[in-house]
Design a protein around this motif. Sequence first.
Motif, PDB file in Angstrom:
ATOM      1  N   ASP A  39       0.846  -1.187   0.000  1.00  0.00           N
ATOM      2  CA  ASP A  39       0.000   0.000   0.000  1.00  0.00           C
ATOM      3  C   ASP A  39       0.886   1.243   0.000  1.00  0.00           C
ATOM      4  N   PRO A  40       0.804   2.078  -1.045  1.00  0.00           N
ATOM      5  CA  PRO A  40       1.647   3.273  -1.113  1.00  0.00           C
ATOM      6  C   PRO A  40       1.456   4.201   0.081  1.00  0.00           C
ATOM      7  N   GLY A  41       0.237   4.279   0.605  1.00  0.00           N
ATOM      8  CA  GLY A  41      -0.010   5.132   1.769  1.00  0.00           C
ATOM      9  C   GLY A  41       0.752   4.667   2.995  1.00  0.00           C
ATOM     10  N   VAL A  42       0.804   3.360   3.195  1.00  0.00           N
ATOM     11  CA  VAL A  42       1.537   2.801   4.338  1.00  0.00           C
ATOM     12  C   VAL A  42       3.035   3.055   4.169  1.00  0.00           C
ATOM     13  N   ILE A  43       3.534   2.887   2.959  1.00  0.00           N
ATOM     14  CA  ILE A  43       4.963   3.107   2.707  1.00  0.00           C
ATOM     15  C   ILE A  43       5.311   4.576   2.926  1.00  0.00           C
ATOM     16  N   ARG A  44       4.443   5.474   2.461  1.00  0.00           N
ATOM     17  CA  ARG A  44       4.702   6.913   2.673  1.00  0.00           C
ATOM     18  C   ARG A  44       4.697   7.252   4.164  1.00  0.00           C
ATOM     19  N   ALA A  45       3.795   6.643   4.908  1.00  0.00           N
ATOM     20  CA  ALA A  45       3.746   6.879   6.356  1.00  0.00           C
ATOM     21  C   ALA A  45       5.024   6.372   7.022  1.00  0.00           C
ATOM     22  N   GLN A  46       5.533   5.228   6.551  1.00  0.00           N
ATOM     23  CA  GLN A  46       6.789   4.709   7.094  1.00  0.00           C
ATOM     24  C   GLN A  46       7.954   5.641   6.756  1.00  0.00           C
ATOM     25  N   LEU A  47       7.933   6.212   5.548  1.00  0.00           N
ATOM     26  CA  LEU A  47       8.972   7.183   5.174  1.00  0.00           C
ATOM     27  C   LEU A  47       8.899   8.419   6.060  1.00  0.00           C
ATOM     28  N   ALA A  48       7.695   8.901   6.327  1.00  0.00           N
ATOM     29  CA  ALA A  48       7.522  10.067   7.193  1.00  0.00           C
ATOM     30  C   ALA A  48       8.010   9.763   8.613  1.00  0.00           C
ATOM     31  N   ALA A  49       7.679   8.579   9.109  1.00  0.00           N
ATOM     32  CA  ALA A  49       8.119   8.194  10.457  1.00  0.00           C
ATOM     33  C   ALA A  49       9.639   8.075  10.509  1.00  0.00           C
ATOM     34  N   LEU A  50      10.223   7.523   9.454  1.00  0.00           N
ATOM     35  CA  LEU A  50      11.678   7.399   9.395  1.00  0.00           C
ATOM     36  C   LEU A  50      12.334   8.770   9.376  1.00  0.00           C
ATOM     37  N   ASN A  51      11.751   9.698   8.615  1.00  0.00           N
ATOM     38  CA  ASN A  51      12.275  11.056   8.560  1.00  0.00           C
ATOM     39  C   ASN A  51      12.201  11.719   9.942  1.00  0.00           C
ATOM     40  N   GLN A  52      11.107  11.488  10.648  1.00  0.00           N
ATOM     41  CA  GLN A  52      10.968  12.037  11.997  1.00  0.00           C
ATOM     42  C   GLN A  52      12.009  11.436  12.946  1.00  0.00           C
ATOM     43  N   GLU A  53      12.267  10.153  12.791  1.00  0.00           N
ATOM     44  CA  GLU A  53      13.290   9.499  13.611  1.00  0.00           C
ATOM     45  C   GLU A  53      14.663  10.148  13.370  1.00  0.00           C
TER      46      GLU A  53
END
Length: 84
Positions: free
Chosen positions: A35-49
């Motif tokens: 799911d592209p939305g889930v992957i984008r959310a993981q990218l956002a979380a990684l960026n926040q980390e």
Amino acid sequence: MGLFTGLLLLPLAPVRGVIWVAEKVNETADRELHDPGVIRAQLAALNQELEDGNVSLKEFEREEEKLLDRLYAVRVRPAPNHRR
């Protein structure tokens, strides 16, 4: 299904139930993985980390590359055909 067939197949009901649950779990995991939305959310979380200092730049780049590869793969792969 007739009564006789139902009675004969009754002992297999737990096995068929487990198979059905496993198929549903597999479908859900596949949807979340692709799911592209889930992957984008993981990218956002990684960026926040990274911004919070919880991951190193090297680790961030490695994980970001994996997520971007998954996102690219989702865009180029054909839609699944769920007809049976």
